[in-house]
Motif scaffolding. Structure first.
Motif, PDB file in Angstrom:
ATOM      1  N   TYR A 414      14.051  22.582  34.913  1.00  0.00           N
ATOM      2  CA  TYR A 414      12.613  22.340  34.835  1.00  0.00           C
ATOM      3  C   TYR A 414      12.199  22.000  33.399  1.00  0.00           C
ATOM      4  O   TYR A 414      11.422  21.068  33.150  1.00  0.00           O
ATOM      5  CB  TYR A 414      11.837  23.571  35.318  1.00  0.00           C
ATOM      6  CG  TYR A 414      11.687  23.669  36.829  1.00  0.00           C
ATOM      7  CD1 TYR A 414      11.409  22.539  37.596  1.00  0.00           C
ATOM      8  CD2 TYR A 414      11.778  24.898  37.481  1.00  0.00           C
ATOM      9  CE1 TYR A 414      11.261  22.628  38.977  1.00  0.00           C
ATOM     10  CE2 TYR A 414      11.630  25.004  38.858  1.00  0.00           C
ATOM     11  CZ  TYR A 414      11.372  23.867  39.597  1.00  0.00           C
ATOM     12  OH  TYR A 414      11.216  23.950  40.959  1.00  0.00           O
ATOM     13  N   HIS A 415      12.691  22.786  32.443  1.00  0.00           N
ATOM     14  CA  HIS A 415      12.342  22.542  31.047  1.00  0.00           C
ATOM     15  C   HIS A 415      12.847  21.176  30.578  1.00  0.00           C
ATOM     16  O   HIS A 415      12.148  20.449  29.876  1.00  0.00           O
ATOM     17  CB  HIS A 415      12.913  23.650  30.157  1.00  0.00           C
ATOM     18  CG  HIS A 415      12.060  24.875  30.111  1.00  0.00           C
ATOM     19  ND1 HIS A 415      10.759  24.854  29.641  1.00  0.00           N
ATOM     20  CD2 HIS A 415      12.305  26.163  30.473  1.00  0.00           C
ATOM     21  CE1 HIS A 415      10.236  26.077  29.723  1.00  0.00           C
ATOM     22  NE2 HIS A 415      11.152  26.892  30.225  1.00  0.00           N
ATOM     23  N   GLN A 416      14.084  20.835  30.975  1.00  0.00           N
ATOM     24  CA  GLN A 416      14.656  19.557  30.554  1.00  0.00           C
ATOM     25  C   GLN A 416      13.870  18.382  31.146  1.00  0.00           C
ATOM     26  O   GLN A 416      13.783  17.321  30.543  1.00  0.00           O
ATOM     27  CB  GLN A 416      16.121  19.462  30.981  1.00  0.00           C
ATOM     28  CG  GLN A 416      17.054  20.438  30.273  1.00  0.00           C
ATOM     29  CD  GLN A 416      17.059  20.233  28.773  1.00  0.00           C
ATOM     30  OE1 GLN A 416      16.548  21.047  28.029  1.00  0.00           O
ATOM     31  NE2 GLN A 416      17.636  19.121  28.323  1.00  0.00           N
ATOM     32  N   ALA A 417      13.336  18.585  32.342  1.00  0.00           N
ATOM     33  CA  ALA A 417      12.566  17.518  33.002  1.00  0.00           C
ATOM     34  C   ALA A 417      11.112  17.498  32.553  1.00  0.00           C
ATOM     35  O   ALA A 417      10.322  16.673  33.023  1.00  0.00           O
ATOM     36  CB  ALA A 417      12.647  17.686  34.513  1.00  0.00           C
ATOM     37  N   GLY A 418      10.739  18.420  31.649  1.00  0.00           N
ATOM     38  CA  GLY A 418       9.358  18.471  31.163  1.00  0.00           C
ATOM     39  C   GLY A 418       8.398  19.116  32.133  1.00  0.00           C
ATOM     40  O   GLY A 418       7.177  18.945  32.019  1.00  0.00           O
ATOM     41  N   LYS A 419       8.895  19.880  33.096  1.00  0.00           N
ATOM     42  CA  LYS A 419       8.048  20.523  34.101  1.00  0.00           C
ATOM     43  C   LYS A 419       7.804  21.985  33.703  1.00  0.00           C
ATOM     44  O   LYS A 419       8.340  22.926  34.293  1.00  0.00           O
ATOM     45  CB  LYS A 419       8.701  20.439  35.481  1.00  0.00           C
ATOM     46  CG  LYS A 419       8.878  18.999  35.965  1.00  0.00           C
ATOM     47  CD  LYS A 419       9.344  18.948  37.405  1.00  0.00           C
ATOM     48  CE  LYS A 419       9.381  17.505  37.911  1.00  0.00           C
ATOM     49  NZ  LYS A 419       9.721  17.392  39.338  1.00  0.00           N
ATOM     50  N   SER A 420       6.961  22.155  32.670  1.00  0.00           N
ATOM     51  CA  SER A 420       6.717  23.497  32.134  1.00  0.00           C
ATOM     52  C   SER A 420       6.008  24.387  33.141  1.00  0.00           C
ATOM     53  O   SER A 420       6.264  25.600  33.209  1.00  0.00           O
ATOM     54  CB  SER A 420       5.898  23.401  30.851  1.00  0.00           C
ATOM     55  OG  SER A 420       6.565  22.599  29.904  1.00  0.00           O
ATOM     56  N   LYS A 421       5.077  23.816  33.900  1.00  0.00           N
ATOM     57  CA  LYS A 421       4.333  24.620  34.879  1.00  0.00           C
ATOM     58  C   LYS A 421       5.279  25.222  35.911  1.00  0.00           C
ATOM     59  O   LYS A 421       5.192  26.416  36.239  1.00  0.00           O
ATOM     60  CB  LYS A 421       3.287  23.754  35.579  1.00  0.00           C
ATOM     61  CG  LYS A 421       2.469  24.519  36.622  1.00  0.00           C
ATOM     62  CD  LYS A 421       1.488  23.614  37.324  1.00  0.00           C
ATOM     63  CE  LYS A 421       0.683  24.397  38.373  1.00  0.00           C
ATOM     64  NZ  LYS A 421       1.542  25.003  39.393  1.00  0.00           N
ATOM     65  N   GLU A 422       6.206  24.408  36.457  1.00  0.00           N
ATOM     66  CA  GLU A 422       7.174  24.910  37.439  1.00  0.00           C
ATOM     67  C   GLU A 422       8.061  25.992  36.825  1.00  0.00           C
ATOM     68  O   GLU A 422       8.410  26.973  37.488  1.00  0.00           O
ATOM     69  CB  GLU A 422       8.022  23.764  37.981  1.00  0.00           C
ATOM     70  CG  GLU A 422       7.290  22.815  38.918  1.00  0.00           C
ATOM     71  CD  GLU A 422       6.482  21.763  38.182  1.00  0.00           C
ATOM     72  OE1 GLU A 422       6.350  21.874  36.943  1.00  0.00           O
ATOM     73  OE2 GLU A 422       5.983  20.831  38.847  1.00  0.00           O
ATOM     74  N   ALA A 423       8.418  25.812  35.536  1.00  0.00           N
ATOM     75  CA  ALA A 423       9.247  26.814  34.863  1.00  0.00           C
ATOM     76  C   ALA A 423       8.500  28.134  34.740  1.00  0.00           C
ATOM     77  O   ALA A 423       9.072  29.213  34.972  1.00  0.00           O
ATOM     78  CB  ALA A 423       9.671  26.311  33.484  1.00  0.00           C
ATOM     79  N   ARG A 424       7.179  28.051  34.400  1.00  0.00           N
ATOM     80  CA  ARG A 424       6.384  29.285  34.282  1.00  0.00           C
ATOM     81  C   ARG A 424       6.215  29.961  35.640  1.00  0.00           C
ATOM     82  O   ARG A 424       6.231  31.189  35.743  1.00  0.00           O
ATOM     83  CB  ARG A 424       5.015  28.961  33.666  1.00  0.00           C
ATOM     84  CG  ARG A 424       5.075  28.642  32.181  1.00  0.00           C
ATOM     85  CD  ARG A 424       3.672  28.678  31.562  1.00  0.00           C
ATOM     86  NE  ARG A 424       2.802  27.679  32.152  1.00  0.00           N
ATOM     87  CZ  ARG A 424       2.689  26.424  31.712  1.00  0.00           C
ATOM     88  NH1 ARG A 424       3.413  26.031  30.670  1.00  0.00           N
ATOM     89  NH2 ARG A 424       1.857  25.581  32.281  1.00  0.00           N
ATOM     90  N   ASP A 425       6.032  29.165  36.692  1.00  0.00           N
ATOM     91  CA  ASP A 425       5.924  29.744  38.043  1.00  0.00           C
ATOM     92  C   ASP A 425       7.201  30.491  38.415  1.00  0.00           C
ATOM     93  O   ASP A 425       7.144  31.545  39.061  1.00  0.00           O
ATOM     94  CB  ASP A 425       5.649  28.637  39.064  1.00  0.00           C
ATOM     95  CG  ASP A 425       4.253  28.045  38.918  1.00  0.00           C
ATOM     96  OD1 ASP A 425       3.400  28.708  38.288  1.00  0.00           O
ATOM     97  OD2 ASP A 425       4.031  26.924  39.424  1.00  0.00           O
ATOM     98  N   LEU A 426       8.331  29.928  38.003  1.00  0.00           N
ATOM     99  CA  LEU A 426       9.611  30.578  38.292  1.00  0.00           C
ATOM    100  C   LEU A 426       9.741  31.876  37.499  1.00  0.00           C
ATOM    101  O   LEU A 426      10.281  32.869  37.998  1.00  0.00           O
ATOM    102  CB  LEU A 426      10.757  29.621  37.940  1.00  0.00           C
ATOM    103  CG  LEU A 426      12.107  29.868  38.621  1.00  0.00           C
ATOM    104  CD1 LEU A 426      11.980  29.788  40.142  1.00  0.00           C
ATOM    105  CD2 LEU A 426      13.142  28.848  38.139  1.00  0.00           C
ATOM    106  N   GLU A 427       9.213  31.879  36.271  1.00  0.00           N
ATOM    107  CA  GLU A 427       9.258  33.096  35.447  1.00  0.00           C
ATOM    108  C   GLU A 427       8.424  34.211  36.062  1.00  0.00           C
ATOM    109  O   GLU A 427       8.754  35.394  35.920  1.00  0.00           O
ATOM    110  CB  GLU A 427       8.766  32.778  34.038  1.00  0.00           C
ATOM    111  CG  GLU A 427       9.727  31.917  33.226  1.00  0.00           C
ATOM    112  CD  GLU A 427       9.099  31.348  31.969  1.00  0.00           C
ATOM    113  OE1 GLU A 427       7.965  31.777  31.646  1.00  0.00           O
ATOM    114  OE2 GLU A 427       9.717  30.482  31.319  1.00  0.00           O
ATOM    115  N   LYS A 428       7.339  33.840  36.750  1.00  0.00           N
ATOM    116  CA  LYS A 428       6.512  34.859  37.406  1.00  0.00           C
ATOM    117  C   LYS A 428       7.277  35.541  38.536  1.00  0.00           C
ATOM    118  O   LYS A 428       7.124  36.735  38.776  1.00  0.00           O
ATOM    119  CB  LYS A 428       5.231  34.216  37.950  1.00  0.00           C
ATOM    120  CG  LYS A 428       4.270  33.741  36.868  1.00  0.00           C
ATOM    121  CD  LYS A 428       3.071  33.029  37.470  1.00  0.00           C
ATOM    122  CE  LYS A 428       2.149  32.477  36.376  1.00  0.00           C
ATOM    123  NZ  LYS A 428       1.006  31.730  36.942  1.00  0.00           N
TER     124      LYS A 428
END
Length: 552
Positions: A414-428
């Motif tokens: 997600y981070h490599q693809a620039g999808k920060s929102k999806e990465a944060r959702d996964l962190e939740k």
């Protein structure tokens, strides 16, 4: 004089083999390392290995002596490769669990070690070999090596398979063979045929050259070409990875094994197990990780004379389900770099039988491998789709480690693809994925597994007293520190550390860490002849575990 010279020569040969093993570690050639350690034992290096297990300075001095003769650099105690070698030596001459713990310590304390990836792979391999979980695919029915690790099996039109078993008149020329031993082979083939409900069928073939599976006997273990083996099976496959031939050899237990073969009934059952095991290999099965299974790489006492449920599940997956043909095609697509095609095949395979747990595990592994290669090619969108599929497949998996690995890779993608929102959702969903979260147990790894890290672990526990993962890592650190004290003969200090670890244990923590803490504490108590306290620790440990399931 002659005896002293022989001892010196033996010691020198042992160190030469250990230095060769060290060189293999430097190039992360684990199988060759194991071979050289075995050679060191044969060359008389057992004493050096036993002492090296608990004395890194002694190991480095011995290696440096060989290095000096070869005009190579000395091996310092700070060498991570030497520490890895010490752990692998421990696995050869001591406890596998102790060796695994030592490797974990090396990994945590050396995050910049260039070969960290390869070391983690070795650790996973050792943990899988030690585990007692039911089979997963791969590698339960996947043949290691060959084209794409495809599932090797016989084509359905090859059944019944032609089997050659040497008659008594021929087999009696082999030392240790007893009249009627050939019937053990026939019985073993009958058992596999009946357990498969006739799906797998055999017919006896009098001409060896015309047989699909050729059976034979060996009187000398050297004929098997594998150390400590009592039976071997070699398989050949065509370009499509279908089996086209198999040869089985079983040790007869000749006069060299006279003490072993005195009990006729035990010898018969023992040979029966070996025959069943090697026939399983001839049909395409590999070793099981469970000690209880017939296909376990070690023989049982008492012998196992029937395939277990897990053995038969693996056989069923291999021969009674066409889903693995599609999985094999997906594996080929992965190897060819066709990740999108692999994703289509994975979804097709899952649609065939979504309830097949072994197929789900195989598809998860296939999806993850494809995603890893897609990430290497910077095809992040395809990697995310594959990892999302792998995450869904691990939801029903028993392996928390596998799910954690998939989630971490997805987070990275997600981070490599620039999808920060999806990465944060996964962190939740999983806070441990956030590297800045001090409440995460993985956050402690940055401090290492040494005495200097104690204040950091204490602070983490004070902030998160109910976090069982933090408690687990803290207990592991205390066990490592206690072992250091034991090497310095500081038994009381070790007991103090282990008692503290015991106080941190809670219900719900993994049984592995409970067993590690309690087992280590019991051993130290018993060495100190404090048997009542050892028994009390055992009772306290048992009380922390869930009760065994009621028998039906």
């Amino acid at each position: 004089m002659e005896e002293v010279a022989a001892t010196q020569e033996s010691e020198a040969a042992g160190w030469q083999s250990l230095y060769a093993a060290y060189a293999c570690v430097c190039h992360h050639k684990w199988r060759m390392t194991s071979d050289w350690l075995r050679e060191a034992l044969r060359e008389g290096g057992a004493t050096q290995m036993l002492q090296s297990r608990g004395d890194l300075a002694y190991l480095c001095n011995g290696l440096s002596g060989v290095a000096a003769k070869q005009n190579q650099a000395a091996v310092p105690e700070t060498s991570v490769n030497a520490q890895v070698l010490q752990a692998l030596i421990t696995s050869k001459v001591g406890e596998t669990e102790e060796a695994i713990d030592a490797l974990k310590r090396v990994i945590v304390n050396n995050p910049t070690y260039p070969a960290l990836k390869f070391l983690k792979e070795k650790l996973r391999e050792m943990e899988f070999e030690r585990s007692n979980h039911p089979w997963m695919t791969p590698p339960d029915v996947a043949q290691i090596g060959g084209r794409s690790n495809r599932f090797s099996k016989w084509r359905s039109d090859k059944f019944p398979l032609k089997v050659y078993i040497p008659p008594d008149t021929v087999a009696s020329r082999v030392a240790g063979y007893r009249a009627g031993d050939g019937q053990l082979f026939r019985t073993a083939f009958d058992i596999w045929q009946k357990k498969s409900n006739g799906k797998i069928r055999f017919v006896m073939e009098p001409a060896k050259s015309a047989a699909d599976i050729k059976c034979d006997w060996a009187s000398d273990q050297k004929e098997l070409k594998l150390p400590d083996a009592v039976g071997v099976c070699s398989r050949t496959a065509d370009r499509s990875n279908y089996l086209v031939g198999a040869e089985i050899k079983v040790l007869t237990f000749s006069t060299d094994h006279a003490n072993f073969s005195k009990d006729e009934e035990f010898r018969k059952n023992y040979l029966q197990e070996v025959c069943l095991h090697e026939i399983g290999h001839s049909l395409g099965l590999n070793h099981s990780a469970s000690e209880k299974d017939l296909m376990c790489p070690r023989v049982h006492i008492p012998p196992v004379t029937n395939p277990t449920g897990r053995d038969l599940t693996a056989m069923t997956s291999l021969y009674l389900s066409n889903i693995y043909e599609t999985i094999g095609a997906a594996l080929d697509a992965v190897d060819s770099g066709k990740y999108k095609a692999a994703l289509i095949l994975i979804e097709k395979a899952l649609a065939k039988n979504p309830g097949d747990s072994q197929a789900r595990d195989a598809l998860c592994a296939c999806s993850f491998n494809a995603a890893t290669k897609a990430l290497q090619d910077q095809d992040y969108e395809t990697a995310i789709k594959l990892l999302t599929k792998a995450r869904d497949l691990t939801s029903a998996s028993r392996s928390d480690d596998k799910r954690e690995q998939v989630l971490k890779t997805l987070h990275y993608a997600y981070h490599q693809a620039g999808k920060s929102k999806e990465a944060r959702d996964l962190e939740k969903l999983d806070p441990s994925l956030n590297p800045q979260a001090p409440s995460s147990a993985s956050f402690l790894d940055q401090y290492g597994l040494n005495r200097e890290a104690l204040p950091c672990y204490e602070e983490a526990l004070a902030k998160n007293p109910d976090d069982l993962a933090v408690r687990e890592k803290f207990c592991f650190l205390l066990v490592m520190l206690a072992r250091d004290e034991l090497k310095r003969n500081q038994d009381e200090e070790a007991i103090s550390l282990l008692t503290r670890a015991k106080g941190m244990l809670r219900r719900g923590m993994p049984e592995e860490i409970i067993d590690k803490v309690i087992g280590e504490l019991r051993r130290v108590y018993e060495w100190s002849h404090r048997y009542d306290e050892a028994d009390q620790a055992a009772r306290e440990g048992a009380a922390l575990k869930p009760p065994p399931p009621a028998e039906r």
